[in-house]
Design an enzyme around this catalytic site. Sequence first.
Site, mmCIF file in Angstrom:
data_model
loop_
_atom_site.group_PDB
_atom_site.id
_atom_site.type_symbol
_atom_site.label_atom_id
_atom_site.label_comp_id
_atom_site.label_asym_id
_atom_site.label_seq_id
_atom_site.Cartn_x
_atom_site.Cartn_y
_atom_site.Cartn_z
ATOM 1 N N LYS A 1 26.109 59.673 87.522
ATOM 2 C CA LYS A 1 25.873 60.630 86.422
ATOM 3 C C LYS A 1 25.502 59.868 85.158
ATOM 4 O O LYS A 1 25.814 58.671 85.011
ATOM 5 C CB LYS A 1 27.108 61.509 86.156
ATOM 6 N N ASP B 1 36.648 61.952 85.682
ATOM 7 C CA ASP B 1 35.251 62.305 85.975
ATOM 8 C C ASP B 1 35.060 62.825 87.394
ATOM 9 O O ASP B 1 33.969 63.265 87.752
ATOM 10 C CB ASP B 1 34.348 61.050 85.853
HETATM 11 O O1 C5P Z 1 40.668 59.221 84.274
HETATM 12 P P1 C5P Z 1 40.210 57.815 84.417
HETATM 13 O O2 C5P Z 1 41.110 57.023 85.330
HETATM 14 O O3 C5P Z 1 38.782 57.687 84.815
HETATM 15 O O4 C5P Z 1 40.329 57.163 82.980
HETATM 16 C C1 C5P Z 1 40.285 55.767 82.797
HETATM 17 C C2 C5P Z 1 40.856 55.437 81.430
HETATM 18 O O5 C5P Z 1 39.955 55.887 80.395
HETATM 19 C C3 C5P Z 1 42.168 56.089 81.093
HETATM 20 O O6 C5P Z 1 43.225 55.310 81.548
HETATM 21 C C4 C5P Z 1 42.130 56.129 79.568
HETATM 22 O O7 C5P Z 1 42.436 54.855 79.037
HETATM 23 C C5 C5P Z 1 40.665 56.381 79.281
HETATM 24 N N1 C5P Z 1 40.348 57.819 79.111
HETATM 25 C C6 C5P Z 1 40.734 58.466 77.960
HETATM 26 N N2 C5P Z 1 40.434 59.791 77.808
HETATM 27 C C7 C5P Z 1 39.739 60.451 78.745
HETATM 28 C C8 C5P Z 1 39.322 59.793 79.937
HETATM 29 C C9 C5P Z 1 39.641 58.465 80.067
HETATM 30 O O8 C5P Z 1 41.354 57.893 77.056
HETATM 31 N N3 C5P Z 1 39.468 61.726 78.569
#
Ligand code: C5P
Length: 310
Positions: free
Chosen positions: A11, A138
């Site tokens: 994406k 995501d």
């Molecule tokens: O959800 P995911 O594991 O992909 O997110 C990775 C990191 O990105 C999270 O641990 C956080 O530090 C940051 N993040 C965030 N806010 C979001 C998505 C991700 O702070 N909405």
Amino acid sequence: MAPCTVSAPAKINLHLEVLGLRSDGFHELAMVMQTIDLADTLTCVTTADGLISLQCSRDDLPTDGSNLIVRAAELLKARSGFAELGARLTLEKRIPIGAGLAGGSSNGAAALVGLNTLWGLGFSSAELEAMAAELGSDMPFCLAGGTQLCFGRGEVLEPISVAPDCLPAVLLIKHPQASVSTPWAYGRCRDLRGDFYLESEADFEQRRDALRSGPLLAALRGERPLPPLRNDLQAVVEPEVASVQEGLALLRRTPGALAVAMSGSGPSLFALFADLEQADAARQQLAPELTAAGFEAWCCRCTGSGVSLV
Ligand code: C5P
């Protein structure tokens, strides 16, 4: 049993706005995400030994329990209650790693879809989406794909009606040696912008409404030209990563580019063009400079769906 093959597309972010910081430590976001036709392929073969194993065409990608494919497979298996289920998974990697293109999330979503089919578990789309949201912000988008508004942590989806003929073509570039850690980018955003975050749900909703009724969505419906794109993480990453500065400068002076931005937390960058021919012409024109600066480049179409059985 026949192997099951799943396409896991990347994406790009057509909009990424950081609204505030949530009590769970994640950021409250307002995004527009768009699937493109640069995709990995995950092949799943069933085994009866209770083991999940992963092999990848690139040897710099961990294939242990830290890989979202393995985590997705283990979660699906745990929810099924069948401890004897096993799978041999093979990933053909084409999406650059650590690039802001949700390659890892799309791979995890592909494992959910592929193994749900291969193991005959019959989980509904809604059940798979809930599991995807547990694994990564995501990942629900990667399951559904297309063009969507993504709110909350990124997992709250709202489909956008688009005129498919008006979706732009994409020239995507990335420096192979550059990668950005998503937690680092959000952490840096908090350090730089923390005092300017919105705090109330009413303020968040006002920004969501502004996006819903704003010029980007009107452009995607074919009602007006594309406006400049917004990615709040770009302001955080650009000063720190030389290839982002260099790549943005290159794309910005490309004739015919309708808009230029970083995707997600970077460091991949893209320019949008009216059609694939123009994106391809731009890539050819830029080829000497891209090669000199060491960038890899892809011309991609925007597509209407996420992970899918091949
Ligand atoms: O959800 P995911 O594991 O992909 O997110 C990775 C990191 O990105 C999270 O641990 C956080 O530090 C940051 N993040 C965030 N806010 C979001 C998505 C991700 O702070 N909405």
